[in-house]
Structures are given as structure tokens and as C-alpha cells.
Scaffold this motif. Structure first.
Motif, short mmCIF file in Angstrom:
data_model
loop_
_atom_site.label_atom_id
_atom_site.label_comp_id
_atom_site.label_asym_id
_atom_site.label_seq_id
_atom_site.Cartn_x
_atom_site.Cartn_y
_atom_site.Cartn_z
N UNK A 1 1.17 -1.17 0.21
CA UNK A 1 0.41 -0.01 -0.06
C UNK A 1 1.13 0.90 0.00
N UNK A 2 2.37 1.05 0.51
CA UNK A 2 2.69 2.41 0.79
C UNK A 2 3.66 2.38 -0.90
N UNK A 3 3.48 1.43 -1.42
CA UNK A 3 4.37 1.62 -2.54
C UNK A 3 5.50 0.39 -3.19
N UNK A 4 5.96 -0.47 -2.07
CA UNK A 4 7.19 -1.18 -1.76
C UNK A 4 6.19 -2.79 -2.36
N UNK A 5 7.94 -2.68 -3.30
CA UNK A 5 6.63 -3.92 -3.85
C UNK A 5 8.47 -4.92 -4.21
N UNK A 6 9.50 -4.01 -4.06
CA UNK A 6 10.83 -5.09 -4.08
C UNK A 6 11.34 -5.05 -2.49
N UNK A 7 10.80 -6.00 -2.37
CA UNK A 7 11.04 -6.34 -0.40
C UNK A 7 11.55 -7.58 -0.26
N UNK A 8 12.03 -7.79 0.98
CA UNK A 8 12.92 -8.87 1.25
C UNK A 8 12.32 -9.40 2.71
N UNK A 9 11.93 -10.76 2.57
CA UNK A 9 11.26 -11.15 3.91
C UNK A 9 12.67 -11.99 4.78
N UNK A 10 12.44 -11.84 5.52
CA UNK A 10 14.13 -12.02 6.91
C UNK A 10 12.54 -13.05 7.65
N UNK A 11 12.91 -14.51 7.70
CA UNK A 11 12.25 -15.34 8.71
C UNK A 11 13.42 -16.02 9.53
N UNK A 12 13.07 -16.12 10.82
CA UNK A 12 13.97 -16.50 11.97
C UNK A 12 13.17 -17.66 12.82
N UNK A 13 13.18 -18.83 13.27
CA UNK A 13 12.64 -19.30 14.84
C UNK A 13 13.00 -19.79 16.09
N UNK A 14 12.87 -18.87 17.41
CA UNK A 14 13.18 -19.20 18.25
C UNK A 14 13.13 -20.61 18.99
N UNK A 15 12.14 -21.25 18.35
CA UNK A 15 12.48 -22.74 18.13
C UNK A 15 13.89 -23.58 18.39
N UNK A 16 14.29 -22.98 17.32
CA UNK A 16 15.91 -24.05 17.34
C UNK A 16 16.40 -23.79 18.27
N UNK A 17 16.75 -22.66 18.96
CA UNK A 17 17.83 -22.52 19.96
C UNK A 17 17.30 -22.78 21.34
N UNK A 18 15.46 -22.71 21.68
CA UNK A 18 15.30 -23.51 23.24
C UNK A 18 15.28 -24.51 22.28
N UNK A 19 15.36 -25.61 21.91
CA UNK A 19 14.84 -27.09 21.67
C UNK A 19 16.69 -27.63 21.81
#
Length: 386
Positions: free
Chosen positions: A150-168
Motif C-alpha cells: 500500500x505504501x508503494x514498496x514492491x521490492x521487499x525482502x522477507x527474513x525468517x527465523x524461529x526461536x524454537x531452534x535455539x530453545x530446543x
């Protein structure tokens, strides 16, 4: 010191910038409503113990504190609205069903989060409570991407992570559990020498996994590599499966990256976390994730996931808003003139009446038409100024 100076990293928002921010706020809140999110307005300050409930040490350090002259108790100026909205869901609404809430308002930080960051962000965000499944995380992630679109940004990078890895990993190594805060700091900084020193006496399986985390970043193929080098623990398998599903749901809308050591907000979050980046800004413009444990502190455990962003920071990346086309009208009390002006404003036109003796120079508005009397002097008509 001149009495018009403001504190460091605090600034006025002038008309052109304020217009961009307000238009973004309206667009996003209207879109949140289309998804079924209800607007709430938490207070700017509240008792400190309530404000910091469920939050980490970082939130405490960012909070301005003062004494309430009515009760003598400590108050805090909110540095973040997420815990406040969680309190509203758990303590005030107390619904059994899924609840979707959104918010927009200023927050205050004792220190800026970055070199040029303001200490008064205008935070906007959305939260979903009551559903523990990955569907809630996927909807929140979709809504965050839609907000940037909506703000006009189409070139976006999505970074994913998960705290479950460290906690396991920590659950399987008491020695590592004792060093949780230090491990978190070292992983976040990708400080491998510090990690090597910290993990020297750990079980080999856990030590090797912790040393592998800083290098587990990149595109979606990182998940395949993680399954190969990390131990086959139920918590890790579940976390990697959730990351794969969330990455798949974002394909075509963003460039997806995985970073299993990017644990910003680790103490606060409880599951999958994401950050959104756009060109022109090194820091994430949006951060979100799951934080199921926060509601427990308010007497009601509820699954929760959400995101927030700073509208002021986002607006800085946008081009200057085009000047609004408007109509210039003379000053006067004639009923016919006032009726015509009211009619034009009701239809959505901007009509600016010129004050006697002043020029028509305007910064935000461009008067491309004028309200004038016709050649007979009986009717008010619009004239193009060219």
C-alpha cells in the motif's frame, strides 16, 4: 539555550511529511479493517509494572519512567504498544474466540534505535489472539506485506527465523541453558569466537549445532542444510517445517531469506519471527512474530502473533507528496459565495479563501482553479488558472 530547541532525536513533523504519514496511517488502518481487525487505543502511560509485564530487559531500558503525583506509584511512557494490546485482549475483552486487533500511535524511547532514528516513532501494527496454528502467522505475514505494498514498496525482502531452534538445543543441555543470555547475544552478533569459548564444555551435539547457527543464513535452501547439520530434535523439526511453510506462502510477494541466528526479540517471542526490508534503509521496516506467553502475565494464556512498523521511518523513504490541487476563493460573507464554497467542499474539493492583503503563496496546495463571478456578476463559477 534557545527555548525552541527540541531534545536530541525528537523532531516536529512539518506539513508535507505529516501529510504522507497520515495518508499511510489511513490506508493501512482501512486495510486492517478489511481483514477484520478492530482498532484499539491504549493509553500513552500506565503503571510501570503493567507496562513491562511480559516484556524483556530491552523494553525496560527503553522506557521513560516518572512518578504519578496522584498515587505516588511509578509510571512508564509506552516504548511499544504490543504488550498493551495483549493486556486489552487478555484482561478487558476476555473473548473466547479469535480476536484481531490493530493500533496506531506514538511511542517513546529513552534512546534511539539507530543512528538517525527518532525517539518518538509512530507505531502501527496488527495482532491476532486465540489461534495457535500456523494459519495465524501466515495471515499476519500477508498483512505486513500488504501494508508495504500500500505504501508503494514492491521490492521487499522477507527474513525468517524461529526461536524454537535455539530453545530446543537449550532444553537438551543444562550447561547451555545457564548461558542462555550470553548465547543469545553471541548468536545475534554472529560472534563465532565468543560462541566457541562459551560452548567449550557443552555436549558435542549441542556445541556443533550452536556453532553452525551463524552460518545458516541465505535463501530457502538454508532449511535443507539446517536439516542436515542440526540434530533431529522434535522442536527443531517443527521450527524448520513452520519456516518452510511461511517461506512458501510469501513466494511471489517478496524475496525470502532465512537466518537462524537472527534472534532479535528472542526473550519476547515464542515461535516464528520475521522482518521486512526495503531498498534505501539498512534496518528492518517491519518486525513481527509469535509471542504466546505475554498474555499469561495478565492472567490469561492466549496464543498471539502480530507485527508493527514505524510510519515516520517508512514515510521518510517515500518521495515528497505531490501538491494537492485546490481552488482559490476570495474572502467574503455573501450568502451565494458561502453556499458555493460549502458545496465544493462537500464534494471533496479543497477551497482556500484568500485573506485580504495576502499573497497566494502556498507550500502544500496548488491553486489551479479560482472561484470568480461570471461576466454578469450574478453567479460564482470555476476558472482554470492554467
Amino acid at each position: 539555550m534557545p527555548n525552541w530547541l527540541l531534545p536530541e532525536n525528537i523532531a516536529d513533523v512539518l506539513p508535507s511529511e505529516a501529510r504522507k504519514i497520515e495518508e499511510l496511517r489511513r490506508l493501512m488502518l482501512d486495510n486492517f479493517r478489511l481483514y477484520g481487525y478492530e482498532l484499539v487505543m491504549p493509553p500513552l502511560l500506565e503503571y510501570l509494572e503493567s507496562l513491562l509485564t511480559g516484556a524483556g530487559e530491552d523494553t525496560d531500558l527503553r522506557t521513560f519512567k516518572l512518578v504519578d503525583q496522584l498515587s505516588g506509584r511509578m509510571l512508564g511512557l509506552r516504548p511499544d504498544m504490543t504488550t498493551q494490546v495483549a493486556r486489552i485482549d487478555a484482561h478487558l475483552l476476555n473473548r473466547a474466540s479469535v480476536t484481531r486487533l490493530c493500533y496506531a500511535g506514538s511511542v517513546l524511547h529513552t534512546r534511539p534505535s539507530g543512528l538517525h532514528a527518532t525517539r518518538e516513532p509512530l507505531q502501527i501494527g496488527a495482532e491476532m489472539y486465540g489461534h495457535a496454528g500456523l494459519e495465524a502467522d501466515a495471515e499476519i505475514q500477508e498483512l505486513a506485506l500488504a501494508s508495504l505494498a500500500l505504501a508503494g514498496f514492491t521490492d521487499v525482502r522477507l527474513d525468517l527465523t524461529h526461536v524454537g531452534v535455539l530453545r530446543a538445543l537449550l532444553e537438551n543441555c543444562p550447561a547451555a541453558k545457564k548461558d542462555e543470555a550470553k548465547l543469545y547475544a553471541a548468536l545475534r552478533a554472529k560472534d563465532v569466537p565468543d560462541l566457541q569459548a562459551l560452548t567449550a564444555d557443552y555436549a558435542p551435539l549441542v556445541r556443533d549445532a550452536l556453532l553452525a547457527l551463524p552460518n545458516l543464513y541465505g535463501d530457502i535452501d538454508v532449511l535443507k542444510k539446517a536439516r542436515e547439520v542440526l540434530p533431529d530434535l522434535p522442536g527443531i523439526a517443527r521450527a524448520l517445517a513452520e519456516l518452510a511453510a511461511l517461506a512458501a506462502s510469501a513466494i511471489g510477494r517478496a524475496q525470502v531469506a532465512i537466518d537462524l541466528a537472527d534472534l532479535r526479540g528472542y526473550q519476547y517471542e515464542s515461535g516464528a519471527m520475521f522482518a521486512l526490508y526495503v531498498p534505501g534503509l539498512p534496518n528492518a521496516v517491519v518486525r513481527g512474530g509469535r509471542y504466546d506467553h505475554v498474555g499469561e502475565a495478565f492472567g490469561r494464556a492466549r496464543p498471539a502473533t502480530g507485527f508493527s512498523l514505524d510510519l515516520r521511518e517508512l514515510a521518510r523513504l517515500l518521495p515528497t507528496a505531490e501538491r494537492k490541487h485546490s481552488i482559490r476563493a476570495p474572502w467574503g460573507n455573501a450568502p451565494e459565495l458561502k453556499e458555493k464554497i460549502a458545496e465544493l467542499r462537500k464534494s471533496g474539493e479543497v477551497v482556500i479563501q484568500s485573506m485580504p492583503g495576502h499573497s497566494h503563496e502556498l507550500d502544500e496546495f496548488e491553486c489551479d482553479r479560482a472561484l470568480v463571478l461570471d461576466e454578469h456578476g450574478s453567479n460564482w463559477i470555476l476558472k482554470n488558472l492554467g
